[in-house]
Design a protein around this motif. Structure first.
Motif, mmCIF file in Angstrom:
data_model
loop_
_atom_site.group_PDB
_atom_site.id
_atom_site.type_symbol
_atom_site.label_atom_id
_atom_site.label_comp_id
_atom_site.label_asym_id
_atom_site.label_seq_id
_atom_site.Cartn_x
_atom_site.Cartn_y
_atom_site.Cartn_z
ATOM 1 N N MET A 1 0.821 -1.209 0.000
ATOM 2 C CA MET A 1 0.000 0.000 0.000
ATOM 3 C C MET A 1 0.857 1.262 0.000
ATOM 4 S SD MET A 1 -2.942 -1.030 2.752
ATOM 5 C CE MET A 1 -3.928 0.448 2.414
ATOM 6 N N THR A 2 2.159 1.134 0.305
ATOM 7 C CA THR A 2 2.974 2.328 0.441
ATOM 8 C C THR A 2 3.921 2.519 -0.740
ATOM 9 O OG1 THR A 2 4.666 1.087 1.607
ATOM 10 C CG2 THR A 2 2.964 2.133 2.942
ATOM 11 N N VAL A 46 6.693 5.742 4.978
ATOM 12 C CA VAL A 46 5.260 5.758 4.670
ATOM 13 C C VAL A 46 4.785 7.169 4.328
ATOM 14 C CG1 VAL A 46 4.758 3.696 6.051
ATOM 15 C CG2 VAL A 46 4.709 5.959 7.141
ATOM 16 N N LYS A 48 5.787 9.995 5.763
ATOM 17 C CA LYS A 48 5.823 10.908 6.913
ATOM 18 C C LYS A 48 7.265 11.015 7.418
ATOM 19 C CE LYS A 48 0.998 10.352 8.201
ATOM 20 N NZ LYS A 48 0.021 10.378 9.313
ATOM 21 N N PHE A 50 9.146 9.889 9.505
ATOM 22 C CA PHE A 50 9.677 8.803 10.333
ATOM 23 C C PHE A 50 9.784 7.556 9.473
ATOM 24 C CE2 PHE A 50 5.028 8.634 10.994
ATOM 25 C CZ PHE A 50 4.760 7.311 10.653
ATOM 26 N N GLU A 69 11.523 -6.701 18.155
ATOM 27 C CA GLU A 69 11.054 -5.401 18.612
ATOM 28 C C GLU A 69 10.524 -4.626 17.418
ATOM 29 O OE1 GLU A 69 14.724 -4.225 20.543
ATOM 30 O OE2 GLU A 69 15.349 -3.025 18.833
ATOM 31 N N CYS A 70 9.764 -3.579 17.698
ATOM 32 C CA CYS A 70 9.193 -2.773 16.620
ATOM 33 C C CYS A 70 9.077 -1.339 17.098
ATOM 34 C CB CYS A 70 7.829 -3.305 16.200
ATOM 35 S SG CYS A 70 6.551 -3.163 17.465
ATOM 36 N N GLY A 71 8.925 -0.431 16.157
ATOM 37 C CA GLY A 71 8.779 0.965 16.539
ATOM 38 C C GLY A 71 8.972 1.900 15.377
ATOM 39 N N TYR A 72 9.460 3.095 15.694
ATOM 40 C CA TYR A 72 9.554 4.161 14.708
ATOM 41 C C TYR A 72 10.808 4.993 14.958
ATOM 42 C CZ TYR A 72 4.756 2.670 14.455
ATOM 43 O OH TYR A 72 3.640 1.869 14.345
ATOM 44 N N ARG A 74 12.062 8.579 14.189
ATOM 45 C CA ARG A 74 11.615 9.909 13.775
ATOM 46 C C ARG A 74 12.809 10.802 13.471
ATOM 47 N NH1 ARG A 74 6.860 12.233 16.171
ATOM 48 N NH2 ARG A 74 8.021 13.883 17.225
ATOM 49 N N ILE A 76 13.559 15.011 13.075
ATOM 50 C CA ILE A 76 12.899 16.293 13.300
ATOM 51 C C ILE A 76 13.340 17.268 12.206
ATOM 52 C CG2 ILE A 76 12.427 18.100 14.982
ATOM 53 C CD1 ILE A 76 11.585 15.151 15.749
ATOM 54 N N GLU A 85 14.733 10.533 16.941
ATOM 55 C CA GLU A 85 14.063 9.962 18.113
ATOM 56 C C GLU A 85 13.635 8.549 17.742
ATOM 57 O OE1 GLU A 85 12.101 14.231 19.552
ATOM 58 O OE2 GLU A 85 10.817 12.721 18.611
ATOM 59 N N ILE A 87 11.534 5.272 18.956
ATOM 60 C CA ILE A 87 10.498 4.800 19.882
ATOM 61 C C ILE A 87 10.331 3.308 19.627
ATOM 62 C CG2 ILE A 87 8.104 5.040 20.620
ATOM 63 C CD1 ILE A 87 9.528 7.770 18.520
ATOM 64 N N ILE A 88 10.588 2.503 20.637
ATOM 65 C CA ILE A 88 10.679 1.054 20.449
ATOM 66 C C ILE A 88 9.861 0.304 21.491
ATOM 67 C CG2 ILE A 88 12.281 -0.918 20.433
ATOM 68 C CD1 ILE A 88 14.450 1.050 19.502
ATOM 69 N N ARG B 56 -3.331 0.668 11.968
ATOM 70 C CA ARG B 56 -3.235 1.992 11.369
ATOM 71 C C ARG B 56 -4.619 2.480 11.016
ATOM 72 N NH1 ARG B 56 -1.124 -1.371 7.261
ATOM 73 N NH2 ARG B 56 -2.156 -1.119 5.266
ATOM 74 N N ARG B 68 -0.824 5.478 13.404
ATOM 75 C CA ARG B 68 -0.447 4.069 13.408
ATOM 76 C C ARG B 68 0.298 3.790 14.700
ATOM 77 N NH1 ARG B 68 2.846 1.742 8.908
ATOM 78 N NH2 ARG B 68 1.610 3.064 7.572
ATOM 79 N N CYS B 70 2.356 0.212 16.988
ATOM 80 C CA CYS B 70 2.706 -1.198 16.980
ATOM 81 C C CYS B 70 3.190 -1.587 18.364
ATOM 82 C CB CYS B 70 3.798 -1.483 15.942
ATOM 83 S SG CYS B 70 5.391 -0.706 16.287
ATOM 84 N N TYR B 72 3.136 -5.029 21.500
ATOM 85 C CA TYR B 72 2.947 -6.406 21.950
ATOM 86 C C TYR B 72 1.965 -6.440 23.115
ATOM 87 C CZ TYR B 72 7.168 -6.611 19.216
ATOM 88 O OH TYR B 72 8.062 -6.473 18.185
ATOM 89 N N ALA B 89 4.450 1.324 20.803
ATOM 90 C CA ALA B 89 5.252 2.427 20.255
ATOM 91 C C ALA B 89 4.391 3.221 19.281
ATOM 92 C CB ALA B 89 6.487 1.884 19.537
ATOM 93 N N GLN B 90 4.527 4.529 19.330
ATOM 94 C CA GLN B 90 3.764 5.398 18.437
ATOM 95 C C GLN B 90 4.713 6.349 17.719
ATOM 96 O OE1 GLN B 90 0.320 7.245 20.276
ATOM 97 N NE2 GLN B 90 0.216 5.671 21.855
ATOM 98 N N PRO B 91 4.483 6.581 16.430
ATOM 99 C CA PRO B 91 5.373 7.462 15.674
ATOM 100 C C PRO B 91 5.194 8.936 16.016
ATOM 101 C CG PRO B 91 3.584 6.721 14.275
ATOM 102 C CD PRO B 91 3.443 5.980 15.582
ATOM 103 N N ILE B 94 5.752 8.645 21.229
ATOM 104 C CA ILE B 94 5.242 8.160 22.512
ATOM 105 C C ILE B 94 5.434 6.652 22.628
ATOM 106 C CG2 ILE B 94 3.111 7.821 23.858
ATOM 107 C CD1 ILE B 94 2.233 10.586 22.815
ATOM 108 N N ALA B 95 5.904 6.217 23.785
ATOM 109 C CA ALA B 95 6.035 4.790 24.091
ATOM 110 C C ALA B 95 5.233 4.517 25.353
ATOM 111 C CB ALA B 95 7.501 4.412 24.299
ATOM 112 N N THR B 117 9.030 11.722 23.700
ATOM 113 C CA THR B 117 10.222 12.432 23.256
ATOM 114 C C THR B 117 10.036 13.931 23.498
ATOM 115 O OG1 THR B 117 9.420 12.810 21.016
ATOM 116 C CG2 THR B 117 10.548 10.724 21.424
#
Lengths: 164, 164
Positions: A1-2, A46, A48, A50, A69-72, A74, A76, A85, A87-88, B56, B68, B70, B72, B89-91, B94-95, B117
């Motif tokens: 989709m991306t 995607v 954005k 991040f 693990e998963c996250g983003y 970022r 700035i 930044e 975030i995990i 998402r 979006r 992600c 556990y 985790a949020q893009p 924020i965690a 952050t």
């Protein structure tokens, strides 16, 4: 989709990290026996400012799943050197906020908040460095635990597997 | 890669949540105009006592991506009612670590640590409830911000899209 989405302009310094990477790493810590692991890691954009981040590791000896693990990640806009930044979320019950910069090609972040559930084994002082070298993605992770300060825990070299 | 893996026995109370779900939700808050969104959410098992979580949302009017996140959803073996821990985790920077129970079929967790952050818009006091009803996955999310306590922010009903 991306697939058709243009990267956000702020991502320019991180574009080379985008992709799926696989290879091996070494784990060590003053309190444990050294070990090797296999890893697959992906950064995707995607549209954005991040990258999405996802990784998992498994045993080199029997293929058993180890960590994931998963996250983003970022970035700035309009900061110099770029502020990043990370975030995990971890299924071990840990949520990390790590902050730092992307300077000289190295994403260098240290945890500013580490959330742990009541049943998690707490960690703190995690520093993650990621960089590209010889067309491979490298990272090192060091951390503190009670009684040990800033010891290297993980180091890996991952090759790109999603482009010829 | 996970198709052949048996679910961890501790996951028994969460098995019905596994799958990919899609539907619509409503957002509201004392400080903003109400809005509707479309959402896809998935819980998957990987043979361990947690589910992977990914979701998402996008605009119902123009399809533009919105939020979006992600993480556990852990379940702690041999607890009654089952203790659950949600690591997200949020893009947006924020965690979240949210903890609670799965009682009467409702995953009911509230944040115990919220890492933000330096550039994030801080939130706190997030409570998430998820349950199955009429073969659909429902959730509600309430949160606090400076000046507002425990106001409902999101509510959605999602239908299973990964099985006939």
């Amino acid at each position: 989709m991306t697939a058709a989405i243009e990267p956000h302009p702020a991502l320019a310094p991180l574009l080379a990290f985008i992709g799926t990477w696989e290879g091996e790493g070494e784990g060590e810590y003053p309190t444990i026996a050294p070990f090797r692991y296999r890893e697959r890691l992906s950064f995707e954009q995607v549209g954005k400012p991040f990258l999405t981040y996802e990784q998992r590791t498994w045993s080199v000896t029997n293929g058993a799943p180890m960590h994931r693990e998963c996250g983003y990640l970022r970035i700035i806009p309009d900061t110099s050197p770029p502020v990043v930044e990370f975030i995990i979320a971890q299924p071990t019950g840990i949520a990390e906020v790590a902050e730092g910069t992307l300077a000289d090609g190295v994403v260098d972040v240290s945890t500013t908040t580490t959330g742990c559930t009541a049943t998690a084994v707490p960690v703190s002082g995690v520093r993650r460095r990621l960089w590209l070298e010889d067309a491979a993605l490298h990272y090192e992770l060091s951390m503190a635990t009670p009684g040990t300060i800033d010891a290297r825990h993980l180091a890996a070299r991952l090759d790109r597997i999603d482009r010829p």
